[in-house]
Design a protein around this motif. Sequence first.
Motif, PDB file in Angstrom:
ATOM      1  N   THR A  41       0.850  -1.192   0.000  1.00 38.95           N
ATOM      2  CA  THR A  41       0.000   0.000   0.000  1.00 38.95           C
ATOM      3  C   THR A  41       0.882   1.237   0.000  1.00 38.95           C
ATOM      4  N   ARG A  42       0.338   2.327  -0.447  1.00 40.66           N
ATOM      5  CA  ARG A  42       1.121   3.571  -0.493  1.00 40.66           C
ATOM      6  C   ARG A  42       1.024   4.360   0.811  1.00 40.66           C
ATOM      7  N   SER A  43       0.411   3.778   1.832  1.00 42.50           N
ATOM      8  CA  SER A  43       0.370   4.409   3.145  1.00 42.50           C
ATOM      9  C   SER A  43       1.234   3.577   4.093  1.00 42.50           C
ATOM     10  N   VAL A  44       2.416   4.087   4.445  1.00 36.68           N
ATOM     11  CA  VAL A  44       3.370   3.332   5.256  1.00 36.68           C
ATOM     12  C   VAL A  44       3.615   4.055   6.576  1.00 36.68           C
ATOM     13  N   TRP A  49       4.735  -1.485  11.801  1.00 34.32           N
ATOM     14  CA  TRP A  49       5.453  -2.674  11.357  1.00 34.32           C
ATOM     15  C   TRP A  49       6.305  -3.186  12.513  1.00 34.32           C
ATOM     16  N   PRO A  50       6.290  -4.490  12.765  1.00 31.97           N
ATOM     17  CA  PRO A  50       7.053  -5.018  13.905  1.00 31.97           C
ATOM     18  C   PRO A  50       8.559  -4.865  13.716  1.00 31.97           C
ATOM     19  N   THR A  51       9.259  -4.665  14.818  1.00 28.97           N
ATOM     20  CA  THR A  51      10.723  -4.661  14.798  1.00 28.97           C
ATOM     21  C   THR A  51      11.270  -5.985  15.340  1.00 28.97           C
ATOM     22  N   ARG A  52      10.397  -6.806  15.910  1.00 32.00           N
ATOM     23  CA  ARG A  52      10.730  -8.165  16.341  1.00 32.00           C
ATOM     24  C   ARG A  52       9.431  -8.939  16.521  1.00 32.00           C
ATOM     25  N   TYR A  53       9.547 -10.264  16.530  1.00 32.37           N
ATOM     26  CA  TYR A  53       8.395 -11.124  16.770  1.00 32.37           C
ATOM     27  C   TYR A  53       8.606 -11.872  18.081  1.00 32.37           C
ATOM     28  N   GLY A  54       7.514 -12.090  18.811  1.00 33.28           N
ATOM     29  CA  GLY A  54       7.606 -12.829  20.063  1.00 33.28           C
ATOM     30  C   GLY A  54       7.796 -14.313  19.824  1.00 33.28           C
ATOM     31  N   SER A 237      12.726   8.153  10.762  1.00 35.48           N
ATOM     32  CA  SER A 237      11.693   7.167  10.451  1.00 35.48           C
ATOM     33  C   SER A 237      10.630   7.776   9.540  1.00 35.48           C
ATOM     34  N   ASN A 238      10.229   9.004   9.843  1.00 31.52           N
ATOM     35  CA  ASN A 238       9.232   9.682   9.008  1.00 31.52           C
ATOM     36  C   ASN A 238       9.754   9.920   7.595  1.00 31.52           C
ATOM     37  N   ALA A 239      11.057  10.219   7.485  1.00 35.75           N
ATOM     38  CA  ALA A 239      11.655  10.440   6.167  1.00 35.75           C
ATOM     39  C   ALA A 239      11.605   9.155   5.347  1.00 35.75           C
ATOM     40  N   TYR A 240      11.922   8.026   5.978  1.00 31.10           N
ATOM     41  CA  TYR A 240      11.872   6.747   5.268  1.00 31.10           C
ATOM     42  C   TYR A 240      10.433   6.388   4.891  1.00 31.10           C
ATOM     43  N   GLU A 241       9.490   6.674   5.756  1.00 30.45           N
ATOM     44  CA  GLU A 241       8.088   6.417   5.424  1.00 30.45           C
ATOM     45  C   GLU A 241       7.699   7.153   4.147  1.00 30.45           C
ATOM     46  N   ARG A 242       8.088   8.387   4.069  1.00 27.66           N
ATOM     47  CA  ARG A 242       7.748   9.218   2.916  1.00 27.66           C
ATOM     48  C   ARG A 242       8.401   8.681   1.642  1.00 27.66           C
ATOM     49  N   PHE A 248       7.317   2.976  -3.936  1.00 26.91           N
ATOM     50  CA  PHE A 248       6.772   1.622  -3.896  1.00 26.91           C
ATOM     51  C   PHE A 248       6.129   1.273  -5.233  1.00 26.91           C
ATOM     52  N   SER A 249       6.381   0.060  -5.703  1.00 23.22           N
ATOM     53  CA  SER A 249       5.687  -0.481  -6.876  1.00 23.22           C
ATOM     54  C   SER A 249       5.826  -1.989  -6.847  1.00 23.22           C
ATOM     55  N   MET A 250       4.972  -2.691  -7.556  1.00 24.49           N
ATOM     56  CA  MET A 250       5.033  -4.147  -7.585  1.00 24.49           C
ATOM     57  C   MET A 250       6.253  -4.642  -8.351  1.00 24.49           C
TER      58      MET A 250
END
Length: 306
Positions: A41-44, A49-54, A237-242, A248-250
């Motif tokens: 999706t174009r909304s990131v 998004w997880p940084t680790r899994y339990g 983090s906000n810069a990377y989101e943008r 993003f593309s398939m």
Amino acid sequence: MTKLDQKIVKKRGKLAQKLFPDAVISESQWEILGQACMVSTRSVRLRQWPTRYGDMPSQEDMHDKIDLLAQRLDHLLTCLYAQGKQKLLVIFQGLDTSGKDGVSRSIMRGVHPMSLRMVSFKEPSPNELAHDFLWRVHPYVPGDGESVIFNRSYYDALINPITHNTIGEEWFEKQVAHINAFESLLIDSGTTILKIFLNISREEQARRMVERWESPYKRWKLTREDVHVTECYSLYSNAYERIIEHTFSMHAPWWIVPADHKGFRNMLTAEILVGTLERMGLSWPETDPEVLKSEFWKNSKYRTKT
């Protein structure tokens, strides 16, 4: 989804029906990986998004899985090199200490050096700054049969201007358009692009920064900019989101990999890389007709097969 994206998805589906022999990443595993890590999706929002899994495999199981993936990766990259038709570009991005060096070392271990090389982009030189921001990158993109890892890339040229708020919206849109056009050019020339963002939490980043400071073997890595990144975690983090949203593309997807646990990060990244290669339609080239005609091996005393 654009018509081009639909075409890419359809093409991948056909290739997936004819997986390279002895595929390690099954279709069901690939689907789960995509749902967990691929941006669709174009909304990131990275905080979502997880940084680790339990629930992670044991350290021993992860080590065994990485060994298996390393062997498979060597096989696939050698085949891509032998085939000499396609190209693979892997781009690692992430905040400082997220593990770009570590995951690169993990992936490259056991891989034949002719089939994979890594390029690390540092601060641009005065000569590089005198050119457009893609000028220094283009000579290092893969040629036919080559696989290349970019440890950082042209995306860094956007990060600092965004975080320091020194650019306007028009500048940003132009740079993004240049990047998307550049990646389209590479794809049109037969390059598969895999973009991976290593997602580290603020707490883990701060812990690793302190670890670097306390170790004389790692302290040399620290710069004033590194400290600034830690102090301004949200800005970066906000810069990377943008950036991820706009690039993003398939056909040039972003994958977001949890990076707080090094072993799990390395395993997931290897799975994504192996799964991508297994879906590129690789095959070993035909034997040279002259070699077949010679039949020199028929009476060889060194033959091991009948």
